[in-house]
Design a protein around this motif. Structure first.
Motif, PDB file in Angstrom:
ATOM      1  N   LEU A 155      34.298  40.834  44.868  1.00  0.00           N
ATOM      2  CA  LEU A 155      34.354  42.062  44.070  1.00  0.00           C
ATOM      3  C   LEU A 155      34.057  43.287  44.932  1.00  0.00           C
ATOM      4  CD1 LEU A 155      32.433  40.862  40.882  1.00  0.00           C
ATOM      5  CD2 LEU A 155      34.843  40.603  41.446  1.00  0.00           C
TER       6      LEU A 155
ATOM      7  N   ALA B 158      38.950  38.797  30.730  1.00  0.00           N
ATOM      8  CA  ALA B 158      39.315  39.945  31.558  1.00  0.00           C
ATOM      9  C   ALA B 158      40.686  40.448  31.140  1.00  0.00           C
ATOM     10  CB  ALA B 158      39.323  39.538  33.029  1.00  0.00           C
TER      11      ALA B 158
ATOM     12  N   ARG C  34      26.190  48.260  37.476  1.00  0.00           N
ATOM     13  CA  ARG C  34      27.137  47.925  36.417  1.00  0.00           C
ATOM     14  C   ARG C  34      26.935  48.840  35.214  1.00  0.00           C
ATOM     15  NH1 ARG C  34      26.021  42.470  33.586  1.00  0.00           N
ATOM     16  NH2 ARG C  34      25.132  43.785  31.962  1.00  0.00           N
TER      17      ARG C  34
ATOM     18  N   GLN D 127      35.321  45.331  34.859  1.00  0.00           N
ATOM     19  CA  GLN D 127      34.032  45.994  34.760  1.00  0.00           C
ATOM     20  C   GLN D 127      34.092  47.399  35.345  1.00  0.00           C
ATOM     21  OE1 GLN D 127      31.001  44.108  37.428  1.00  0.00           O
ATOM     22  NE2 GLN D 127      32.668  42.672  37.882  1.00  0.00           N
TER      23      GLN D 127
ATOM     24  N   HIS E 266      38.249  39.564  36.438  1.00  0.00           N
ATOM     25  CA  HIS E 266      37.169  40.542  36.348  1.00  0.00           C
ATOM     26  C   HIS E 266      37.615  41.793  35.614  1.00  0.00           C
ATOM     27  CE1 HIS E 266      35.534  38.004  39.509  1.00  0.00           C
ATOM     28  NE2 HIS E 266      36.666  38.178  40.153  1.00  0.00           N
TER      29      HIS E 266
ATOM     30  N   SER F   8      31.095  45.777  31.260  1.00  0.00           N
ATOM     31  CA  SER F   8      31.901  44.637  31.686  1.00  0.00           C
ATOM     32  C   SER F   8      32.522  43.985  30.465  1.00  0.00           C
ATOM     33  CB  SER F   8      31.032  43.630  32.451  1.00  0.00           C
ATOM     34  OG  SER F   8      31.819  42.583  32.982  1.00  0.00           O
TER      35      SER F   8
ATOM     36  N   ARG G  24      30.107  32.139  40.916  1.00  0.00           N
ATOM     37  CA  ARG G  24      29.799  33.384  40.213  1.00  0.00           C
ATOM     38  C   ARG G  24      28.827  34.200  41.055  1.00  0.00           C
ATOM     39  NH1 ARG G  24      31.673  30.305  36.335  1.00  0.00           N
ATOM     40  NH2 ARG G  24      32.506  31.219  34.434  1.00  0.00           N
TER      41      ARG G  24
ATOM     42  N   ALA H 199      33.890  35.530  32.089  1.00  0.00           N
ATOM     43  CA  ALA H 199      34.426  36.230  33.260  1.00  0.00           C
ATOM     44  C   ALA H 199      33.631  35.849  34.488  1.00  0.00           C
ATOM     45  CB  ALA H 199      34.358  37.729  33.023  1.00  0.00           C
ATOM     46  N   LYS H 200      34.294  35.762  35.628  1.00  0.00           N
ATOM     47  CA  LYS H 200      33.643  35.297  36.855  1.00  0.00           C
ATOM     48  C   LYS H 200      32.437  36.142  37.223  1.00  0.00           C
ATOM     49  CE  LYS H 200      37.996  33.770  38.890  1.00  0.00           C
ATOM     50  NZ  LYS H 200      38.967  34.069  39.956  1.00  0.00           N
ATOM     51  N   ALA H 201      32.484  37.416  36.891  1.00  0.00           N
ATOM     52  CA  ALA H 201      31.374  38.299  37.260  1.00  0.00           C
ATOM     53  C   ALA H 201      30.165  38.100  36.371  1.00  0.00           C
ATOM     54  CB  ALA H 201      31.824  39.754  37.201  1.00  0.00           C
TER      55      ALA H 201
END
Length: 371
Positions: free
Chosen positions: A130, A178, A170, A158, A156, A173, A348, A369-371
């Motif tokens: 990211l 996503a 952040r 965000q 992702h 998100s 993650r 979501a991966k984040a």
């Protein structure tokens, strides 16, 4: 990896870094040179796509992706060095994606980088994928810190305040899917081939976005969070009623407009918040969905409305690539931020780990979501 106490360059010379990216279904390698003044030069950027291997399955198969990375990475890295016109002896470091992403693929690229760094006596920089997207616009244009970032891709979605190298806060998100995932999955329900996002955009060009009414997710929400799951479900049900190519084009146009509208609405909220804390007025959009023309158009209009300068990387650097990883690694290397050979691959890895820990978007054990 710890953030530096201050983002002041410790190196007063140019740094040349080999970058490796294997977080999903692209095997990529690149060589980037970072000058002391922060200007980047992409000496080479090689991306080997696996679309044909995954197309029969309608999406990425992790085992196939990891196997393909193993088969390709050596040749791709060698080609990147050859096209850059530099040998290993000219490198100052090696950077590789260490997460987030498909863990099998991440392990391939990171392991290769560790072996290369060990064999050549070079420093290793394990890079957050990211963070690579966050600096991607800096590959071709000045993008001084701080800036507001919308990171929007298949895995992702965000909004972040990017204060410096490794310093991200952040603001919002996705709570579920996503934006890029919504594009791809709705495209699949419309019978479009993988990868679905670009195919849906092409189909939407001949459609009437006003014909179908889609839900406006998180209507009235005052924060910067996103939600696309309800839109995806509603579009899937409407897709079952489509009988003609025009029906499908109209639905594709409606979906694209709905996603672009939500991205613009949340970005507008984030711009007001960012402007209260910073004098800077730079807005960067990065990630694969940033290649969508309507999304860019809506976000550019939003930036103009709030007095922000709009910046997006060239299309080649919107999707996954190794040049962004090399640049993120070079910026860290310039600050003395290197990694040990025990750096772990992570499925993650949030950019703002403090906020992720204090205010997780997903409960323990849930996929999202991966984040």
């Amino acid at each position: 990896m710890p953030a530096p106490p201050a983002n002041r360059p410790q190196e007063s010379r140019s740094l040349t870094v080999l970058g490796l990216e294997t977080s999903c279904d692209e095997t990529a390698a690149a060589v980037v040179r970072l000058d002391p003044d922060g200007r980047a030069e992409v000496l080479s950027s090689i991306v080997a796509s696996q679309h044909e291997a995954h197309r029969p399955f309608g999406g990425v198969v992790p085992e196939i992706a990891a196997r393909s990375h193993v088969e390709r990475i050596d040749a791709i890295a060698a080609r990147a060095l050859t096209e850059a016109g530099v040998g290993p002896e000219a490198l100052d470091g090696v950077a590789a994606t260490a997460g987030p992403g498909l863990i099998g693929g991440v392990m391939v690229g990171l392991s290769f980088a560790k072996a290369f760094a060990l064999a050549r006596g070079l420093p290793l920089v394990a890079v957050n994928h990211l963070e690579g997207h966050a600096v991607s616009a800096r590959l071709t244009a000045p993008a001084p810190y701080p800036f507001l970032l919308l990171l929007v891709s298949g895995g992702h979605c965000q909004l972040l305040s990017v204060e410096g190298v490794g310093l991200c806060k952040r603001l919002g998100s996705t709570l579920d899917d996503a934006a890029g995932e919504a594009f791809d999955k709705i495209a699949k329900t419309l019978g479009l081939p993988y990868p679905g996002g670009p195919e849906l955009e092409r189909l939407a060009r001949g459609g009437d976005a006003a014909r179908f009414t889609l839900p406006r997710m998180l209507a009235g929400h005052k924060g910067c969070d996103f939600s696309f799951s309800g839109l995806k479900t509603a579009a899937a049900r409407l897709a079952e009623t489509c009988e003609t190519d025009q029906d499908r084009a109209d639905l594709a146009a409606a979906v694209q407009a709905a996603i672009a509208a939500q991205l613009a609405e949340r970005t507008s909220v984030a711009m007001r918040s960012f402007a209260q804390a910073h004098e800077a007025r730079l807005f960067v959009v990065a990630g694969g969905v940033a290649a969508n023309a309507l999304v860019r158009e809506r976000l550019k209009a939003t930036a103009d409305q709030h007095g922000f300068t709009f910046l997006a990387p060239p299309l080649a650097y919107c999707t996954d690539n190794a040049a962004m990883i090399a640049l993120a690694g070079a910026e860290r290397l310039a600050l003395g931020m290197t990694s040990g050979l025990d750096a772990a691959a992570r499925p993650r890895w949030p950019l703002d780990e403090a906020t992720a820990a204090a205010s997780p978007l997903m409960s323990t054990g849930r996929k999202g979501a991966k984040a």
